[in-house]
Design a protein around this motif. Structure first.
Motif, PDB file in Angstrom:
ATOM      1  N   SER A 135      46.913  41.485  63.087  1.00 30.27           N
ATOM      2  CA  SER A 135      47.972  42.048  62.261  1.00 30.27           C
ATOM      3  C   SER A 135      47.412  42.883  61.107  1.00 30.27           C
ATOM      4  O   SER A 135      46.305  42.646  60.620  1.00 30.27           O
ATOM      5  N   ASP A 136      48.210  43.855  60.657  1.00 29.10           N
ATOM      6  CA  ASP A 136      47.853  44.619  59.455  1.00 29.10           C
ATOM      7  C   ASP A 136      48.158  43.840  58.183  1.00 29.10           C
ATOM      8  O   ASP A 136      47.706  44.213  57.097  1.00 29.10           O
ATOM      9  N   ASP A 137      48.921  42.766  58.316  1.00 32.15           N
ATOM     10  CA  ASP A 137      49.329  41.955  57.165  1.00 32.15           C
ATOM     11  C   ASP A 137      48.276  40.889  56.863  1.00 32.15           C
ATOM     12  O   ASP A 137      48.063  39.983  57.664  1.00 32.15           O
ATOM     13  N   PRO A 138      47.567  40.973  55.722  1.00 34.41           N
ATOM     14  CA  PRO A 138      46.519  39.998  55.411  1.00 34.41           C
ATOM     15  C   PRO A 138      47.036  38.589  55.139  1.00 34.41           C
ATOM     16  O   PRO A 138      46.247  37.649  55.083  1.00 34.41           O
ATOM     17  N   SER A 139      48.360  38.437  54.994  1.00 31.96           N
ATOM     18  CA  SER A 139      48.926  37.100  54.770  1.00 31.96           C
ATOM     19  C   SER A 139      49.636  36.574  56.018  1.00 31.96           C
ATOM     20  O   SER A 139      50.407  35.619  55.940  1.00 31.96           O
ATOM     21  N   SER A 140      49.381  37.182  57.170  1.00 28.95           N
ATOM     22  CA  SER A 140      50.052  36.770  58.404  1.00 28.95           C
ATOM     23  C   SER A 140      49.613  35.366  58.826  1.00 28.95           C
ATOM     24  O   SER A 140      48.530  34.898  58.465  1.00 28.95           O
ATOM     25  N   LYS A 141      50.446  34.717  59.609  1.00 31.20           N
ATOM     26  CA  LYS A 141      50.165  33.345  60.039  1.00 31.20           C
ATOM     27  C   LYS A 141      48.894  33.243  60.861  1.00 31.20           C
ATOM     28  O   LYS A 141      48.215  32.219  60.844  1.00 31.20           O
ATOM     29  N   GLU A 142      48.543  34.304  61.601  1.00 35.92           N
ATOM     30  CA  GLU A 142      47.399  34.208  62.493  1.00 35.92           C
ATOM     31  C   GLU A 142      46.080  34.052  61.743  1.00 35.92           C
ATOM     32  O   GLU A 142      45.079  33.671  62.336  1.00 35.92           O
ATOM     33  N   CYS A 143      46.083  34.324  60.443  1.00 32.71           N
ATOM     34  CA  CYS A 143      44.839  34.154  59.686  1.00 32.71           C
ATOM     35  C   CYS A 143      44.966  33.192  58.499  1.00 32.71           C
ATOM     36  O   CYS A 143      43.956  32.673  58.021  1.00 32.71           O
ATOM     37  N   CYS A 144      46.167  32.949  58.029  1.00 31.05           N
ATOM     38  CA  CYS A 144      46.343  32.153  56.804  1.00 31.05           C
ATOM     39  C   CYS A 144      46.996  30.789  57.034  1.00 31.05           C
ATOM     40  O   CYS A 144      46.958  29.928  56.150  1.00 31.05           O
ATOM     41  N   TYR A 145      47.594  30.605  58.194  1.00 30.97           N
ATOM     42  CA  TYR A 145      48.402  29.410  58.451  1.00 30.97           C
ATOM     43  C   TYR A 145      47.601  28.117  58.319  1.00 30.97           C
ATOM     44  O   TYR A 145      48.089  27.110  57.803  1.00 30.97           O
ATOM     45  N   ILE A 146      46.355  28.145  58.783  1.00 27.05           N
ATOM     46  CA  ILE A 146      45.525  26.939  58.769  1.00 27.05           C
ATOM     47  C   ILE A 146      45.337  26.416  57.344  1.00 27.05           C
ATOM     48  O   ILE A 146      45.318  25.203  57.103  1.00 27.05           O
ATOM     49  N   TRP A 147      45.230  27.357  56.377  1.00 31.95           N
ATOM     50  CA  TRP A 147      45.079  26.961  54.976  1.00 31.95           C
ATOM     51  C   TRP A 147      46.434  26.627  54.346  1.00 31.95           C
ATOM     52  O   TRP A 147      46.513  25.769  53.459  1.00 31.95           O
ATOM     53  N   GLU A 148      47.502  27.294  54.786  1.00 32.42           N
ATOM     54  CA  GLU A 148      48.835  26.980  54.274  1.00 32.42           C
ATOM     55  C   GLU A 148      49.201  25.526  54.564  1.00 32.42           C
ATOM     56  O   GLU A 148      49.824  24.849  53.728  1.00 32.42           O
ATOM     57  N   LEU A 149      48.804  25.037  55.724  1.00 31.93           N
ATOM     58  CA  LEU A 149      49.118  23.652  56.080  1.00 31.93           C
ATOM     59  C   LEU A 149      48.315  22.665  55.238  1.00 31.93           C
ATOM     60  O   LEU A 149      48.819  21.590  54.897  1.00 31.93           O
ATOM     61  N   LEU A 150      47.085  23.031  54.893  1.00 31.37           N
ATOM     62  CA  LEU A 150      46.317  22.176  53.980  1.00 31.37           C
ATOM     63  C   LEU A 150      46.962  22.187  52.595  1.00 31.37           C
ATOM     64  O   LEU A 150      47.015  21.148  51.915  1.00 31.37           O
ATOM     65  N   ALA A 151      47.493  23.332  52.187  1.00 33.50           N
ATOM     66  CA  ALA A 151      48.188  23.415  50.900  1.00 33.50           C
ATOM     67  C   ALA A 151      49.428  22.529  50.889  1.00 33.50           C
ATOM     68  O   ALA A 151      49.779  21.950  49.851  1.00 33.50           O
ATOM     69  N   VAL A 152      50.096  22.399  52.047  1.00 34.42           N
ATOM     70  CA  VAL A 152      51.265  21.507  52.144  1.00 34.42           C
ATOM     71  C   VAL A 152      50.852  20.074  51.819  1.00 34.42           C
ATOM     72  O   VAL A 152      51.524  19.373  51.037  1.00 34.42           O
ATOM     73  N   ALA A 153      49.737  19.622  52.408  1.00 34.41           N
ATOM     74  CA  ALA A 153      49.257  18.262  52.148  1.00 34.41           C
ATOM     75  C   ALA A 153      48.912  18.066  50.675  1.00 34.41           C
ATOM     76  O   ALA A 153      49.262  17.038  50.066  1.00 34.41           O
ATOM     77  N   LEU A 154      48.237  19.032  50.092  1.00 33.34           N
ATOM     78  CA  LEU A 154      47.859  18.935  48.677  1.00 33.34           C
ATOM     79  C   LEU A 154      49.087  18.964  47.770  1.00 33.34           C
ATOM     80  O   LEU A 154      49.177  18.192  46.804  1.00 33.34           O
ATOM     81  N   ASN A 155      50.058  19.830  48.072  1.00 31.53           N
ATOM     82  CA  ASN A 155      51.267  19.917  47.246  1.00 31.53           C
ATOM     83  C   ASN A 155      52.109  18.650  47.340  1.00 31.53           C
ATOM     84  O   ASN A 155      52.761  18.256  46.357  1.00 31.53           O
TER      85      ASN A 155
END
Length: 364
Positions: A220-240
């Motif tokens: 994707s052209d989007d640097p915040s797309s799920k294909e590259c950021c999702y793995i860290w977003e889920l870790l952020a869910v646990a921390l939050n």
């Protein structure tokens, strides 16, 4: 936060170590085998060397280090035999940051030497191994001393967290909710770091020398797309969740950000072309399932659980950074929650890492 101070994979050979949880990274190296073979073959056919210096940058620790090196050496051996020539003396430099577990690497050296003997018929006197601690965003070798540079999943790490992440509250990396200023800061850090890497390697490589670099990236052209950021977003869910329960202070959570950037193939090629020192031979985009044991023979019942496998993979990568920032008291709880979150998402959607591999040659 400078990455050089805290960035390293978890060392040793324990159950949560990188050495025991890096099958996915091995699969990624395997996916690049054809590109490595083609690049090394072209390098050697043009002028077969009497001695060869190669560097593996971001070598980490564990079995993957020598897996990549053996692939390069075996290709040199195949080319030489076709030309009726013996394997040249090869100097291998294994580079990573000073916090890397180099001891574990060198404990596995006897096995590599046996594999080398079995694969090429050459003894240990044909291949010399040296550890080189230091940041690859700086000069590491004398001018025109290297013939070939390899890096797999090393250059996704930045030299530092970009300046000004304060507005990225609730996130630990670029995310769909990150403001544009954060995305811009991360990209500018990638541009600065990768251009410096290319300048340093252009000094250190001989004319006609080559590199094969593999990034964790995105289509994707989007640097915040799920294909590259999702793995860290889920870790952020646990921390939050732990912040909401009062287990982690909100201010400490908001000051933690991952020093990483996952570029598109266009961004990688753009920086190479801007630098002007290298010619791009080819770019390949590939993918690998988050669960490295998908379709594999599982070594234990635990490995039949995809959530377990991904949590162990990410723990081996992220634990040293998390411990440095939050302390070690939260680690078991964070990754227990993360395992459940990941397992739930994997049961509902396709989860893959995207890889961008580029082959390039230094201009004469």
């Amino acid at each position: 936060m400078e990455a050089v101070q805290v960035l390293c994979m978890k060392g040793g050979n324990g159950d949560t170590s990188y050495a025991k949880n890096s099958l996915l990274q091995k699969k990624v190296i395997s996916l690049t085998k054809a590109i490595i073979e083609e690049t090394v073959t072209n390098l050697c056919c043009n002028n077969f060397p009497t001695s060869l210096c190669i560097a593996d940058m971001g070598c980490s620790s564990g079995p993957n280090t020598f897996f990549a090196v053996l692939e390069v050496v075996s290709t040199v051996d195949k080319v030489g035999k076709k030309m009726g020539l013996r394997l040249p003396e090869i100097q291998v430099f294994l580079n990573d940051l000073p916090g890397n577990d180099f001891n574990t690497i060198f404990k596995s050296l006897p096995k590599f030497q046996k594999d080398l003997q079995k694969t090429t018929g050459a003894g240990a006197e044909s291949c010399f191994i040296t550890g080189v601690p230091g940041s690859f965003y700086s000069r590491l070798f004398p001018r025109k001393s290297l013939h070939f540079v390899h890096s797999s999943y090393g250059l996704l790490w930045l030299s530092q967290v970009p300046p000004g992440p304060e507005s990225n509250k609730g996130n630990i990396y670029m995310a769909s909710s990150s403001p544009p200023s954060v995305l811009k800061a991360y990209y500018e850090q990638l541009q600065s770091d990768f251009s410096m890497f290319l300048r340093c390697r252009s000094e250190e490589l001989v004319e006609g020398g080559s590199m094969v670099l593999t990034f964790l990236g995105r289509r994707s052209d989007d640097p915040s797309s799920k294909e590259c950021c999702y793995i860290w977003e889920l870790l952020a869910v646990a921390l939050n969740d732990m912040v909401a329960e009062g287990r982690i202070e909100e201010g400490i959570m908001d000051s933690f950000n991952i020093p990483q950037y996952t570029p598109s193939q266009g961004e990688v090629k753009c920086e190479i072309e801007k630098g002007g020192s290298f010619t791009v031979n080819g770019v390949k985009v590939s993918e690998v399932n988050w669960n490295a044991y998908e379709g594999e023979l599982c070594p234990s019942d635990a490995h039949k659980d995809g959530g377990h496998n991904v949590a162990m993979l990410m723990r081996a990568v992220a634990e040293p950074m998390l411990v440095s920032h939050f302390g070690d008291g939260i680690i078991e709880e964070v990754f227990s929650r993360y395992k459940s979150i990941v397992a739930d998402r994997m049961s509902k959607e396709t989860t893959e890492f995207i890889n961008v591999t580029v082959s390039m040659t230094k201009r004469r």
